[in-house]
Scaffold this motif. Structure first.
Motif, PDB file in Angstrom:
ATOM      1  N   GLY A  22     126.427  71.718 -45.264  1.00 52.76           N
ATOM      2  CA  GLY A  22     125.811  72.523 -45.163  1.00 52.76           C
ATOM      3  C   GLY A  22     124.346  73.472 -45.614  1.00 52.76           C
ATOM      4  O   GLY A  22     123.638  72.108 -45.799  1.00 52.76           O
ATOM      5  N   ASN A  23     123.645  74.140 -44.204  1.00 55.59           N
ATOM      6  CA  ASN A  23     122.375  74.154 -45.109  1.00 55.59           C
ATOM      7  C   ASN A  23     121.581  74.377 -46.512  1.00 55.59           C
ATOM      8  O   ASN A  23     122.457  75.682 -47.414  1.00 55.59           O
ATOM      9  CB  ASN A  23     121.524  75.721 -43.581  1.00 55.59           C
ATOM     10  CG  ASN A  23     120.268  75.564 -43.859  1.00 55.59           C
ATOM     11  OD1 ASN A  23     119.680  76.382 -44.889  1.00 55.59           O
ATOM     12  ND2 ASN A  23     119.508  75.185 -42.882  1.00 55.59           N
ATOM     13  N   LYS A  46     113.689  67.275 -42.158  1.00 51.43           N
ATOM     14  CA  LYS A  46     114.164  66.924 -42.371  1.00 51.43           C
ATOM     15  C   LYS A  46     115.160  66.796 -44.041  1.00 51.43           C
ATOM     16  O   LYS A  46     114.225  66.584 -44.390  1.00 51.43           O
ATOM     17  CB  LYS A  46     114.421  65.159 -41.878  1.00 51.43           C
ATOM     18  CG  LYS A  46     115.026  64.070 -42.122  1.00 51.43           C
ATOM     19  CD  LYS A  46     114.600  62.851 -41.835  1.00 51.43           C
ATOM     20  CE  LYS A  46     115.780  61.737 -41.852  1.00 51.43           C
ATOM     21  NZ  LYS A  46     115.131  60.750 -41.929  1.00 51.43           N
ATOM     22  N   PRO A  47     116.315  67.009 -44.158  1.00 49.72           N
ATOM     23  CA  PRO A  47     116.476  66.963 -45.536  1.00 49.72           C
ATOM     24  C   PRO A  47     116.817  65.858 -46.269  1.00 49.72           C
ATOM     25  O   PRO A  47     116.490  64.568 -45.448  1.00 49.72           O
ATOM     26  CB  PRO A  47     118.221  67.106 -45.332  1.00 49.72           C
ATOM     27  CG  PRO A  47     118.088  67.802 -44.299  1.00 49.72           C
ATOM     28  CD  PRO A  47     116.925  66.703 -43.196  1.00 49.72           C
ATOM     29  N   THR A  48     115.842  65.703 -47.376  1.00 45.12           N
ATOM     30  CA  THR A  48     115.996  64.465 -48.519  1.00 45.12           C
ATOM     31  C   THR A  48     116.800  65.339 -49.546  1.00 45.12           C
ATOM     32  O   THR A  48     117.455  66.143 -49.706  1.00 45.12           O
ATOM     33  CB  THR A  48     114.503  64.290 -48.702  1.00 45.12           C
ATOM     34  OG1 THR A  48     114.621  65.366 -49.649  1.00 45.12           O
ATOM     35  CG2 THR A  48     113.510  64.051 -47.616  1.00 45.12           C
ATOM     36  N   MET A  49     116.811  63.652 -50.482  1.00 42.95           N
ATOM     37  CA  MET A  49     117.182  64.067 -51.799  1.00 42.95           C
ATOM     38  C   MET A  49     116.351  64.753 -52.272  1.00 42.95           C
ATOM     39  O   MET A  49     114.767  64.695 -52.150  1.00 42.95           O
ATOM     40  CB  MET A  49     117.475  62.822 -52.713  1.00 42.95           C
ATOM     41  CG  MET A  49     118.636  61.972 -52.192  1.00 42.95           C
ATOM     42  SD  MET A  49     120.283  62.664 -52.861  1.00 42.95           S
ATOM     43  CE  MET A  49     119.977  62.907 -54.444  1.00 42.95           C
ATOM     44  N   ILE A  50     116.787  65.952 -52.720  1.00 42.62           N
ATOM     45  CA  ILE A  50     115.668  66.860 -53.955  1.00 42.62           C
ATOM     46  C   ILE A  50     116.559  67.415 -54.990  1.00 42.62           C
ATOM     47  O   ILE A  50     117.011  67.173 -55.432  1.00 42.62           O
ATOM     48  CB  ILE A  50     115.546  68.199 -52.927  1.00 42.62           C
ATOM     49  CG1 ILE A  50     117.100  69.024 -53.226  1.00 42.62           C
ATOM     50  CG2 ILE A  50     114.461  68.279 -51.767  1.00 42.62           C
ATOM     51  CD1 ILE A  50     116.154  70.806 -52.951  1.00 42.62           C
ATOM     52  N   VAL A  74     118.685  68.118 -64.044  1.00 46.74           N
ATOM     53  CA  VAL A  74     119.160  67.975 -62.740  1.00 46.74           C
ATOM     54  C   VAL A  74     120.348  68.918 -62.407  1.00 46.74           C
ATOM     55  O   VAL A  74     121.225  68.552 -61.248  1.00 46.74           O
ATOM     56  CB  VAL A  74     119.561  66.868 -62.590  1.00 46.74           C
ATOM     57  CG1 VAL A  74     117.938  66.342 -62.931  1.00 46.74           C
ATOM     58  CG2 VAL A  74     120.847  65.813 -63.758  1.00 46.74           C
ATOM     59  N   SER A  75     120.815  70.042 -62.891  1.00 52.11           N
ATOM     60  CA  SER A  75     121.582  70.699 -62.037  1.00 52.11           C
ATOM     61  C   SER A  75     121.715  70.892 -60.519  1.00 52.11           C
ATOM     62  O   SER A  75     122.521  71.937 -59.757  1.00 52.11           O
ATOM     63  CB  SER A  75     121.634  71.970 -62.640  1.00 52.11           C
ATOM     64  OG  SER A  75     120.405  72.539 -62.676  1.00 52.11           O
ATOM     65  N   GLY A  76     119.944  71.528 -60.007  1.00 48.89           N
ATOM     66  CA  GLY A  76     119.865  71.787 -58.849  1.00 48.89           C
ATOM     67  C   GLY A  76     119.879  69.938 -57.757  1.00 48.89           C
ATOM     68  O   GLY A  76     119.072  70.411 -56.255  1.00 48.89           O
ATOM     69  N   MET A  77     120.137  68.693 -58.680  1.00 50.04           N
ATOM     70  CA  MET A  77     119.863  67.496 -57.848  1.00 50.04           C
ATOM     71  C   MET A  77     121.010  68.028 -56.147  1.00 50.04           C
ATOM     72  O   MET A  77     122.218  67.834 -56.933  1.00 50.04           O
ATOM     73  CB  MET A  77     119.649  67.042 -58.602  1.00 50.04           C
ATOM     74  CG  MET A  77     119.781  65.668 -57.753  1.00 50.04           C
ATOM     75  SD  MET A  77     118.995  64.000 -58.521  1.00 50.04           S
ATOM     76  CE  MET A  77     117.568  64.465 -59.324  1.00 50.04           C
ATOM     77  N   THR A  78     120.305  67.575 -55.431  1.00 53.33           N
ATOM     78  CA  THR A  78     120.894  68.021 -54.115  1.00 53.33           C
ATOM     79  C   THR A  78     120.764  67.358 -53.279  1.00 53.33           C
ATOM     80  O   THR A  78     119.742  66.685 -53.277  1.00 53.33           O
ATOM     81  CB  THR A  78     121.674  69.157 -54.075  1.00 53.33           C
ATOM     82  OG1 THR A  78     122.633  69.466 -52.399  1.00 53.33           O
ATOM     83  CG2 THR A  78     120.671  70.418 -53.505  1.00 53.33           C
ATOM     84  N   VAL A  79     121.374  67.658 -51.504  1.00 54.96           N
ATOM     85  CA  VAL A  79     120.268  67.325 -50.079  1.00 54.96           C
ATOM     86  C   VAL A  79     119.633  68.248 -50.172  1.00 54.96           C
ATOM     87  O   VAL A  79     120.366  69.641 -49.888  1.00 54.96           O
ATOM     88  CB  VAL A  79     121.515  66.672 -49.269  1.00 54.96           C
ATOM     89  CG1 VAL A  79     120.528  66.252 -47.452  1.00 54.96           C
ATOM     90  CG2 VAL A  79     122.060  65.219 -50.122  1.00 54.96           C
ATOM     91  N   GLY A  80     117.911  68.665 -49.908  1.00 57.52           N
ATOM     92  CA  GLY A  80     117.881  70.507 -49.331  1.00 57.52           C
ATOM     93  C   GLY A  80     116.672  69.343 -49.016  1.00 57.52           C
ATOM     94  O   GLY A  80     116.285  68.742 -48.017  1.00 57.52           O
ATOM     95  N   ASP A  81     115.447  70.746 -48.397  1.00 52.91           N
ATOM     96  CA  ASP A  81     114.539  70.844 -48.074  1.00 52.91           C
ATOM     97  C   ASP A  81     113.259  70.548 -49.429  1.00 52.91           C
ATOM     98  O   ASP A  81     113.130  71.359 -50.636  1.00 52.91           O
ATOM     99  CB  ASP A  81     113.760  72.083 -47.547  1.00 52.91           C
ATOM    100  CG  ASP A  81     112.698  72.204 -46.864  1.00 52.91           C
ATOM    101  OD1 ASP A  81     112.038  71.499 -47.534  1.00 52.91           O
ATOM    102  OD2 ASP A  81     112.898  73.228 -46.315  1.00 52.91           O
TER     103      ASP A  81
END
Length: 247
Positions: A131-132, A169-173, A195-202
């Motif tokens: 999702g977004n 375009k999303p990337t790993m963040i 890295v608790s917030g590591m995800t695919v995002g902006d």
């Protein structure tokens, strides 16, 4: 707790708090007959949730992203614990404080830019970030905003929703990519922590937090390493002075 650590990492020889502590958990260095490890303990419900997410992220990205090795995660009625590999290094924040030479300082910041550039150019990992990303973050933050547990208020949240920037375009963040949360090893930034917030995002969120306190030559040095995109003043304000206030 001791029994759990020794089951995972061997008999404890030394266990002491680190001088450099974060704001959300108690961090200790544990030496056993098998090696040296980091133990994080969180007690506040929100921070326990973050620690669990960090454990999950570490497991998902092992061998793909430069992060400490995952050893174990467990919970008690009052606390949550994460045991991970110890990496000999300093946070970039601490490394910069210990450097007097201007060129050496700029070289560290340049390596930070290069490290983040390569991370953002990497492959997306499956199973992360459905999702977004902005909408996921807003949904996660709203209960804490309404409870008054963040710097931002509900008016800021609604403003951010109304003024969302054009999509990229999303990337790993990393999700909290400030100089506290990268490690300098042998004179270069080489590892992510927290890295608790590591995800695919902006990626603009990572970038904005990375440059948040850099100005002039320091910001230029960062962009000598981070060549993929340069956030506009408006984007920087949105992510650094806006989104970051929700956490």
């Amino acid at each position: 707790m001791i029994e759990k650590i020794e089951r995972l990492a061997g008999r404890i020889r030394q266990h002491k708090l680190l001088e450099e502590q974060g704001c959300t958990s108690e961090v200790s260095r544990v030496e056993t007959k098998e090696g040296t490890f980091i133990l994080k303990k969180a007690s506040h419900p929100r921070y326990r949730d973050w620690l669990k997410k960090e454990a999950q992220a570490l497991q998902r990205v092992q061998g793909t992203v430069a992060v400490p090795g995952f050893m174990g995660f467990w919970e008690s009625a009052r606390d949550s614990y994460l045991l991970m590999e110890y990496i000999e290094g300093l946070s970039l924040t601490s490394a910069l404080k210990g450097v007097d030479d201007g060129e050496e300082r700029l070289a560290l910041i340049r390596s930070f830019g290069d490290f983040l550039h390569r991370f953002h150019e990497g492959e997306l990992l499956e199973g992360l970030g459905e999702g977004n990303w902005l909408e996921r973050v807003w949904a996660e933050a709203e209960p804490y905003v309404r409870a008054g547990e963040t710097d931002g208020d509900i008016e800021l949240l609604e403003q951010l929703k109304a003024e969302r920037p054009a999509s990229v375009k999303p990337t790993m963040i990393h999700g909290d990519c400030n100089p506290d949360n990268v490690l300098v090893v042998d004179g270069e930034v080489r590892c992510f922590i927290d890295v608790s917030g590591m995800t695919v995002g902006d990626p603009r969120y990572d970038e904005s937090l990375a440059i948040g306190k850099f100005t002039g030559k320091e910001k230029d040095a960062f962009y000598e390493g981070y060549k993929r995109y340069r956030v506009s003043d408006e984007e920087f304000a949105y992510f650094y002075h806006g989104m970051y206030e929700l956490f």
